[in-house]
Design a protein around this motif. Structure first.
Motif, PDB file in Angstrom:
ATOM      1  N   LYS A  69       0.827  -1.208   0.000  1.00  0.00           N
ATOM      2  CA  LYS A  69       0.000   0.000   0.000  1.00  0.00           C
ATOM      3  C   LYS A  69       0.860   1.256   0.000  1.00  0.00           C
ATOM      4  O   LYS A  69       1.856   1.351   0.722  1.00  0.00           O
ATOM      5  N   LEU A  70       0.498   2.222  -0.838  1.00  0.00           N
ATOM      6  CA  LEU A  70       1.175   3.516  -0.871  1.00  0.00           C
ATOM      7  C   LEU A  70       0.512   4.431   0.154  1.00  0.00           C
ATOM      8  O   LEU A  70      -0.675   4.738   0.043  1.00  0.00           O
ATOM      9  N   SER A  71       1.273   4.836   1.132  1.00  0.00           N
ATOM     10  CA  SER A  71       0.707   5.614   2.240  1.00  0.00           C
ATOM     11  C   SER A  71       0.848   7.113   1.985  1.00  0.00           C
ATOM     12  O   SER A  71       1.563   7.819   2.707  1.00  0.00           O
ATOM     13  N   PHE A  72       0.160   7.580   0.975  1.00  0.00           N
ATOM     14  CA  PHE A  72       0.177   9.010   0.655  1.00  0.00           C
ATOM     15  C   PHE A  72      -0.934   9.701   1.439  1.00  0.00           C
ATOM     16  O   PHE A  72      -1.977  10.056   0.890  1.00  0.00           O
ATOM     17  N   VAL A  73      -0.693   9.901   2.730  1.00  0.00           N
ATOM     18  CA  VAL A  73      -1.730  10.427   3.610  1.00  0.00           C
ATOM     19  C   VAL A  73      -1.443  11.859   4.058  1.00  0.00           C
ATOM     20  O   VAL A  73      -2.233  12.449   4.795  1.00  0.00           O
ATOM     21  N   GLY A  74      -0.306  12.429   3.644  1.00  0.00           N
ATOM     22  CA  GLY A  74       0.088  13.742   4.106  1.00  0.00           C
ATOM     23  C   GLY A  74      -0.493  14.884   3.288  1.00  0.00           C
ATOM     24  O   GLY A  74      -1.221  14.674   2.313  1.00  0.00           O
ATOM     25  N   HIS A  75      -0.138  16.111   3.684  1.00  0.00           N
ATOM     26  CA  HIS A  75      -0.542  17.276   2.892  1.00  0.00           C
ATOM     27  C   HIS A  75       0.123  17.247   1.518  1.00  0.00           C
ATOM     28  O   HIS A  75      -0.477  17.617   0.512  1.00  0.00           O
ATOM     29  N   TYR A  76       1.396  16.819   1.509  1.00  0.00           N
ATOM     30  CA  TYR A  76       2.155  16.692   0.257  1.00  0.00           C
ATOM     31  C   TYR A  76       2.794  15.311   0.237  1.00  0.00           C
ATOM     32  O   TYR A  76       3.273  14.814   1.264  1.00  0.00           O
ATOM     33  N   ASN A  77       2.797  14.686  -0.936  1.00  0.00           N
ATOM     34  CA  ASN A  77       3.248  13.299  -1.039  1.00  0.00           C
ATOM     35  C   ASN A  77       4.167  13.127  -2.247  1.00  0.00           C
ATOM     36  O   ASN A  77       3.922  13.727  -3.306  1.00  0.00           O
ATOM     37  N   ASP A 133      -5.936  17.392   1.634  1.00  0.00           N
ATOM     38  CA  ASP A 133      -6.282  17.276   3.043  1.00  0.00           C
ATOM     39  C   ASP A 133      -5.634  16.012   3.606  1.00  0.00           C
ATOM     40  O   ASP A 133      -5.415  15.030   2.872  1.00  0.00           O
ATOM     41  N   LEU A 134      -5.325  16.020   4.888  1.00  0.00           N
ATOM     42  CA  LEU A 134      -4.777  14.822   5.516  1.00  0.00           C
ATOM     43  C   LEU A 134      -5.765  13.668   5.369  1.00  0.00           C
ATOM     44  O   LEU A 134      -6.978  13.856   5.512  1.00  0.00           O
ATOM     45  N   GLN A 135      -5.231  12.486   5.094  1.00  0.00           N
ATOM     46  CA  GLN A 135      -6.080  11.322   4.902  1.00  0.00           C
ATOM     47  C   GLN A 135      -6.304  10.526   6.183  1.00  0.00           C
ATOM     48  O   GLN A 135      -7.040   9.531   6.176  1.00  0.00           O
ATOM     49  N   VAL A 136      -5.640  10.938   7.261  1.00  0.00           N
ATOM     50  CA  VAL A 136      -5.856  10.340   8.585  1.00  0.00           C
ATOM     51  C   VAL A 136      -5.953  11.489   9.582  1.00  0.00           C
ATOM     52  O   VAL A 136      -5.448  12.588   9.321  1.00  0.00           O
ATOM     53  N   PRO A 137      -6.594  11.296  10.728  1.00  0.00           N
ATOM     54  CA  PRO A 137      -6.677  12.370  11.730  1.00  0.00           C
ATOM     55  C   PRO A 137      -5.286  12.830  12.154  1.00  0.00           C
ATOM     56  O   PRO A 137      -4.401  12.004  12.393  1.00  0.00           O
ATOM     57  N   GLU A 138      -5.104  14.150  12.254  1.00  0.00           N
ATOM     58  CA  GLU A 138      -3.775  14.670  12.577  1.00  0.00           C
ATOM     59  C   GLU A 138      -3.300  14.208  13.950  1.00  0.00           C
ATOM     60  O   GLU A 138      -2.100  13.988  14.151  1.00  0.00           O
ATOM     61  N   SER A 139      -4.203  14.043  14.890  1.00  0.00           N
ATOM     62  CA  SER A 139      -3.803  13.589  16.224  1.00  0.00           C
ATOM     63  C   SER A 139      -3.165  12.205  16.149  1.00  0.00           C
ATOM     64  O   SER A 139      -2.165  11.926  16.824  1.00  0.00           O
ATOM     65  N   GLN A 140      -3.705  11.341  15.299  1.00  0.00           N
ATOM     66  CA  GLN A 140      -3.145  10.004  15.138  1.00  0.00           C
ATOM     67  C   GLN A 140      -1.812  10.065  14.401  1.00  0.00           C
ATOM     68  O   GLN A 140      -0.871   9.319  14.713  1.00  0.00           O
ATOM     69  N   LEU A 141      -1.734  10.958  13.433  1.00  0.00           N
ATOM     70  CA  LEU A 141      -0.494  11.116  12.683  1.00  0.00           C
ATOM     71  C   LEU A 141       0.625  11.580  13.611  1.00  0.00           C
ATOM     72  O   LEU A 141       1.747  11.063  13.576  1.00  0.00           O
ATOM     73  N   THR A 142       0.307  12.543  14.474  1.00  0.00           N
ATOM     74  CA  THR A 142       1.284  13.051  15.435  1.00  0.00           C
ATOM     75  C   THR A 142       1.714  11.953  16.394  1.00  0.00           C
ATOM     76  O   THR A 142       2.909  11.803  16.698  1.00  0.00           O
ATOM     77  N   ALA A 143       0.760  11.173  16.878  1.00  0.00           N
ATOM     78  CA  ALA A 143       1.074  10.098  17.820  1.00  0.00           C
ATOM     79  C   ALA A 143       1.988   9.064  17.181  1.00  0.00           C
ATOM     80  O   ALA A 143       2.951   8.595  17.813  1.00  0.00           O
ATOM     81  N   ARG A 144       1.714   8.692  15.935  1.00  0.00           N
ATOM     82  CA  ARG A 144       2.549   7.705  15.244  1.00  0.00           C
ATOM     83  C   ARG A 144       3.944   8.256  14.977  1.00  0.00           C
ATOM     84  O   ARG A 144       4.939   7.532  15.051  1.00  0.00           O
ATOM     85  N   PHE A 145       4.007   9.543  14.664  1.00  0.00           N
ATOM     86  CA  PHE A 145       5.293  10.185  14.402  1.00  0.00           C
ATOM     87  C   PHE A 145       6.163  10.161  15.667  1.00  0.00           C
ATOM     88  O   PHE A 145       7.340   9.787  15.632  1.00  0.00           O
ATOM     89  N   ILE A 146       5.562  10.553  16.802  1.00  0.00           N
ATOM     90  CA  ILE A 146       6.307  10.580  18.064  1.00  0.00           C
ATOM     91  C   ILE A 146       6.723   9.174  18.474  1.00  0.00           C
ATOM     92  O   ILE A 146       7.844   8.949  18.957  1.00  0.00           O
ATOM     93  N   ALA A 147       5.851   8.189  18.260  1.00  0.00           N
ATOM     94  CA  ALA A 147       6.182   6.806  18.608  1.00  0.00           C
ATOM     95  C   ALA A 147       7.369   6.315  17.784  1.00  0.00           C
ATOM     96  O   ALA A 147       8.255   5.621  18.296  1.00  0.00           O
TER      97      ALA A 147
END
Length: 230
Positions: A69-77, A133-147
């Motif tokens: 799967k291509l995870s193009f979920v950001g503002h820019y990909n 637009d972000l394809q996933v909730p930003e709060s989840q994106l931030t949490a995954r990034f920090i993890a």
């Protein structure tokens, strides 16, 4: 296992993001079965908004056509590709997806350089991305990034000690298993030599990642303090 070319793209992209003011981290698992982003970058813009960029690294045509799967979920990909591969698959890249082309530094140039570059090559923009637009909730994106940053810090703490993290008994037993295959005329085929080289190389990369992760933590603490001020 990642190929040498993949590692070269990954390292070059890391410094490319840093030079552009972004904080990158590799292999970030997305929520809701949205796949794994090869590299995800976080950047605070002048207006204090947050910009997320996702990068997929491909080095062969079969890799590009992989069913992963291509995870193009950001503002820019973006796709990050060697020039030859880009020329082969340019017509297959979806509209709105940017392309960064990787080129290795010329050996002759490196031999005459007064200062060694931090990356094995450089990136140029072959196609700019279109914002979405972000394809996933930003709060989840931030949490995954920090993890993922935390994972890299943990790796750094382990690798900073080099062989000290392994008990003498464990090292002895593992090397004993391999001594019968040791070939003094072909060091590249020996597990021990590869182990030492990989450990030292990973330690350097991991320490840099730890520094970047700590810088991010400092930034987050400063932001939290700002929000607490009346």
């Amino acid at each position: 296992m990642k190929t040498k070319l993949t590692l070269a793209l990954e390292k070059t992209l890391y410094y490319y993001c840093r030079e552009n003011g972004a904080s990158p981290v590799e292999e970030v698992t997305m929520p809701d079965d949205a796949g794994i982003v090869d590299t995800l970058s976080y950047q605070e813009m002048p207006d204090l908004s947050i910009e997320w960029r996702c990068y997929e690294l491909k080095v062969t045509k079969s890799d590009f056509h992989s069913k992963a799967k291509l995870s193009f979920v950001g503002h820019y990909n973006y796709f990050v590709l060697p020039l030859k591969l880009y020329q082969e698959v340019a017509d297959e890249i979806p509209a709105g997806i940017g392309v960064l082309i990787y080129r290795p530094f010329d050996k002759a140039m490196l031999d005459t350089a007064t200062e060694a570059p931090v990356a094995p090559g450089y990136l140029t923009v072959a196609r700019p991305p279109r914002r979405q637009d972000l394809q996933v909730p930003e709060s989840q994106l931030t949490a995954r990034f920090i993890a993922s940053q935390g994972r890299e810090v943990n790796k750094a703490k382990q690798m900073a000690t080099g062989l000290k993290q392994y008990s003498t008994d464990r090292l002895y037993q593992e090397l004993k298993k391999r001594h019968q295959h040791y070939d003094i005329y072909d060091p590249e085929s020996n597990f021990y030599d590869q182990f030492i080289e990989d450990t030292q190389s990973t330690a350097v990369t991991a320490l840099q990642t730890e520094v970047d992760a700590l810088n991010l933590e400092v930034y987050q603490l400063k932001q939290a303090l700002k929000e607490q001020r009346p």
